[in-house]
Design a protein around this motif. Structure first.
Motif, PDB file in Angstrom:
ATOM      1  N   THR A 103      51.228  19.788  14.238  1.00 34.43           N
ATOM      2  CA  THR A 103      50.570  18.638  13.605  1.00 34.43           C
ATOM      3  C   THR A 103      50.391  18.869  12.106  1.00 34.43           C
ATOM      4  N   ILE A 104      50.489  20.143  11.680  1.00 34.92           N
ATOM      5  CA  ILE A 104      50.467  20.408  10.236  1.00 34.92           C
ATOM      6  C   ILE A 104      51.860  20.888   9.789  1.00 34.92           C
ATOM      7  N   GLY A 105      52.850  20.550  10.592  1.00 32.99           N
ATOM      8  CA  GLY A 105      54.239  20.869  10.236  1.00 32.99           C
ATOM      9  C   GLY A 105      54.570  22.337  10.309  1.00 32.99           C
ATOM     10  N   SER A 106      53.910  23.053  11.219  1.00 35.61           N
ATOM     11  CA  SER A 106      54.104  24.498  11.241  1.00 35.61           C
ATOM     12  C   SER A 106      54.238  25.034  12.669  1.00 35.61           C
ATOM     13  N   SER A 107      54.378  26.352  12.792  1.00 36.65           N
ATOM     14  CA  SER A 107      54.458  26.978  14.118  1.00 36.65           C
ATOM     15  C   SER A 107      54.184  28.471  13.975  1.00 36.65           C
ATOM     16  N   VAL A 108      54.000  29.149  15.102  1.00 35.14           N
ATOM     17  CA  VAL A 108      53.820  30.611  15.059  1.00 35.14           C
ATOM     18  C   VAL A 108      55.174  31.225  14.692  1.00 35.14           C
ATOM     19  N   THR A 109      55.180  32.078  13.679  1.00 34.76           N
ATOM     20  CA  THR A 109      56.427  32.737  13.280  1.00 34.76           C
ATOM     21  C   THR A 109      56.666  33.955  14.160  1.00 34.76           C
ATOM     22  N   ALA A 110      55.640  34.782  14.321  1.00 30.49           N
ATOM     23  CA  ALA A 110      55.788  35.992  15.126  1.00 30.49           C
ATOM     24  C   ALA A 110      54.420  36.495  15.576  1.00 30.49           C
ATOM     25  N   THR A 111      54.444  37.195  16.699  1.00 31.83           N
ATOM     26  CA  THR A 111      53.250  37.871  17.201  1.00 31.83           C
ATOM     27  C   THR A 111      53.540  39.366  17.145  1.00 31.83           C
ATOM     28  N   ILE A 112      52.672  40.110  16.477  1.00 35.38           N
ATOM     29  CA  ILE A 112      52.918  41.548  16.363  1.00 35.38           C
ATOM     30  C   ILE A 112      51.755  42.299  17.005  1.00 35.38           C
ATOM     31  N   ALA A 113      52.086  43.128  17.984  1.00 36.30           N
ATOM     32  CA  ALA A 113      51.058  43.877  18.709  1.00 36.30           C
ATOM     33  C   ALA A 113      50.930  45.284  18.155  1.00 36.30           C
ATOM     34  N   LEU A 114      49.689  45.707  17.988  1.00 35.67           N
ATOM     35  CA  LEU A 114      49.414  47.101  17.643  1.00 35.67           C
ATOM     36  C   LEU A 114      49.096  47.813  18.947  1.00 35.67           C
ATOM     37  N   GLU A 115      49.894  48.804  19.281  1.00 32.30           N
ATOM     38  CA  GLU A 115      49.735  49.444  20.581  1.00 32.30           C
ATOM     39  C   GLU A 115      49.103  50.832  20.479  1.00 32.30           C
ATOM     40  N   ALA A 116      48.182  51.110  21.407  1.00 33.32           N
ATOM     41  CA  ALA A 116      47.572  52.443  21.468  1.00 33.32           C
ATOM     42  C   ALA A 116      46.941  52.632  22.845  1.00 33.32           C
ATOM     43  N   ASP A 117      46.778  53.896  23.221  1.00 37.88           N
ATOM     44  CA  ASP A 117      46.185  54.197  24.534  1.00 37.88           C
ATOM     45  C   ASP A 117      44.705  53.850  24.582  1.00 37.88           C
ATOM     46  N   ASP A 118      44.269  53.420  25.765  1.00 41.41           N
ATOM     47  CA  ASP A 118      42.870  53.029  25.935  1.00 41.41           C
ATOM     48  C   ASP A 118      41.874  54.108  25.523  1.00 41.41           C
ATOM     49  N   GLU A 119      42.152  55.363  25.900  1.00 45.25           N
ATOM     50  CA  GLU A 119      41.150  56.416  25.591  1.00 45.25           C
ATOM     51  C   GLU A 119      40.934  56.544  24.087  1.00 45.25           C
ATOM     52  N   ILE A 120      42.035  56.464  23.349  1.00 45.92           N
ATOM     53  CA  ILE A 120      41.929  56.574  21.890  1.00 45.92           C
ATOM     54  C   ILE A 120      41.130  55.394  21.350  1.00 45.92           C
ATOM     55  N   TYR A 160      54.192  35.393  27.355  1.00 54.06           N
ATOM     56  CA  TYR A 160      54.278  34.049  26.763  1.00 54.06           C
ATOM     57  C   TYR A 160      55.082  34.079  25.457  1.00 54.06           C
ATOM     58  N   TYR A 161      54.769  35.035  24.583  1.00 56.96           N
ATOM     59  CA  TYR A 161      55.481  35.096  23.304  1.00 56.96           C
ATOM     60  C   TYR A 161      56.860  35.725  23.440  1.00 56.96           C
ATOM     61  N   LYS A 162      57.022  36.622  24.433  1.00 59.09           N
ATOM     62  CA  LYS A 162      58.358  37.194  24.653  1.00 59.09           C
ATOM     63  C   LYS A 162      59.337  36.091  25.042  1.00 59.09           C
ATOM     64  N   GLU A 163      58.865  35.178  25.879  1.00 54.51           N
ATOM     65  CA  GLU A 163      59.737  34.067  26.294  1.00 54.51           C
ATOM     66  C   GLU A 163      60.205  33.242  25.106  1.00 54.51           C
ATOM     67  N   GLN A 164      59.367  33.193  24.088  1.00 54.57           N
ATOM     68  CA  GLN A 164      59.734  32.432  22.889  1.00 54.57           C
ATOM     69  C   GLN A 164      60.463  33.304  21.859  1.00 54.57           C
TER      70      GLN A 164
END
Ligand SMILES: Nc1ncnc2c1ncn2[C@@H]1O[C@H](COP(=O)(O)OP(=O)(O)O)[C@@H](O)[C@H]1O
Length: 190
Positions: A103-120, A160-164
């Motif tokens: 609606t504002i002429g835009s879209s999600v470009t990318a989703t970037i995940a920061l990955e780390a172990d739960d204990e840390i 969801y984002y992998k599919e896109q």
């Protein structure tokens, strides 16, 4: 317009990295956690609605969060793009964002995940809780609830984002500079 969703479990370092990325790419940083905390501190109507959920480590209801986010986005019509930090956190929110951005002429470009172990991550949060004053970082029980919320409600966004074809993962363990470097190399190659 470039719109990046920073994704990761509580404590993954989204806020820290957002500070660098927003400068480098001239993005508007929208952290739903920060916006909620601001409203809590100022005891606004929004703060009153969010407080019990946040205090328990639960997600604030989608309608409240999405309305707030859309309001914030609309405050920056001339931005080069947004850095979404802490939103979307549920499939409903991801769908709401995918409906709103066009609606504002835009879209999600990318989703970037920061990955780390739960204990840390849990150790990081407890350390942060000593100085941040955040009640949700001082109590292992609340931290546990936040991880449960993440696993149940937020983790499905990866698919969801992998599919896109919009999902990228980055190793969130290393120095702050190393991680910034990894993130910028993803963004520069988009
Ligand atoms: N997108 C969202 N949907 C629902 N609730 C949210 C959202 N973003 C933030 N919140 C609320 O604010 C709290 C703190 O958010 P944040 O600082 O991003 O947390 P964390 O450090 O756990 O990633 C969350 O536990 C939740 O109650």
């Amino acid at each position: 317009m470039i719109n990046i969703v920073l994704f990761g479990k509580p404590g993954a370092g989204k806020g820290t990295q957002a500070e660098f990325l927003k400068e480098k790419y001239k993005l508007t940083h929208l952290s739903t956690g920060d916006i909620f905390r601001f409203n809590l501190k100022n005891d606004t109507d929004l703060g009153k609605k969010a407080r019990v959920f946040m205090d328990n480590g639960e997600l604030v209801p989608c309608e409240v969060t999405t309305a707030m986010l859309i309001d914030e986005v609309k405050k920056h019509p001339d931005t080069a793009g947004f850095l979404f930090d802490g939103y979307p956190r549920t499939l409903d929110q991801a769908e709401a964002l995918d409906k709103f951005l066009p609606t504002i002429g835009s879209s999600v470009t990318a989703t970037i995940a920061l990955e780390a172990d739960d204990e840390i991550l849990v150790a990081r949060l407890l350390e942060r809780g000593k100085t941040s004053g955040r009640p949700d970082d001082q109590d292992e029980e609340k931290i546990r609830v936040r991880y449960q919320e993440y696993n149940e409600k937020t983790a499905p966004l990866i698919g969801y984002y992998k599919e896109q074809n919009k999902f990228y993962a980055v190793n969130g363990i290393g120095t702050i500079e190393e991680i910034t470097e990894r993130l910028t190399s993803v963004i520069d190659n988009l």
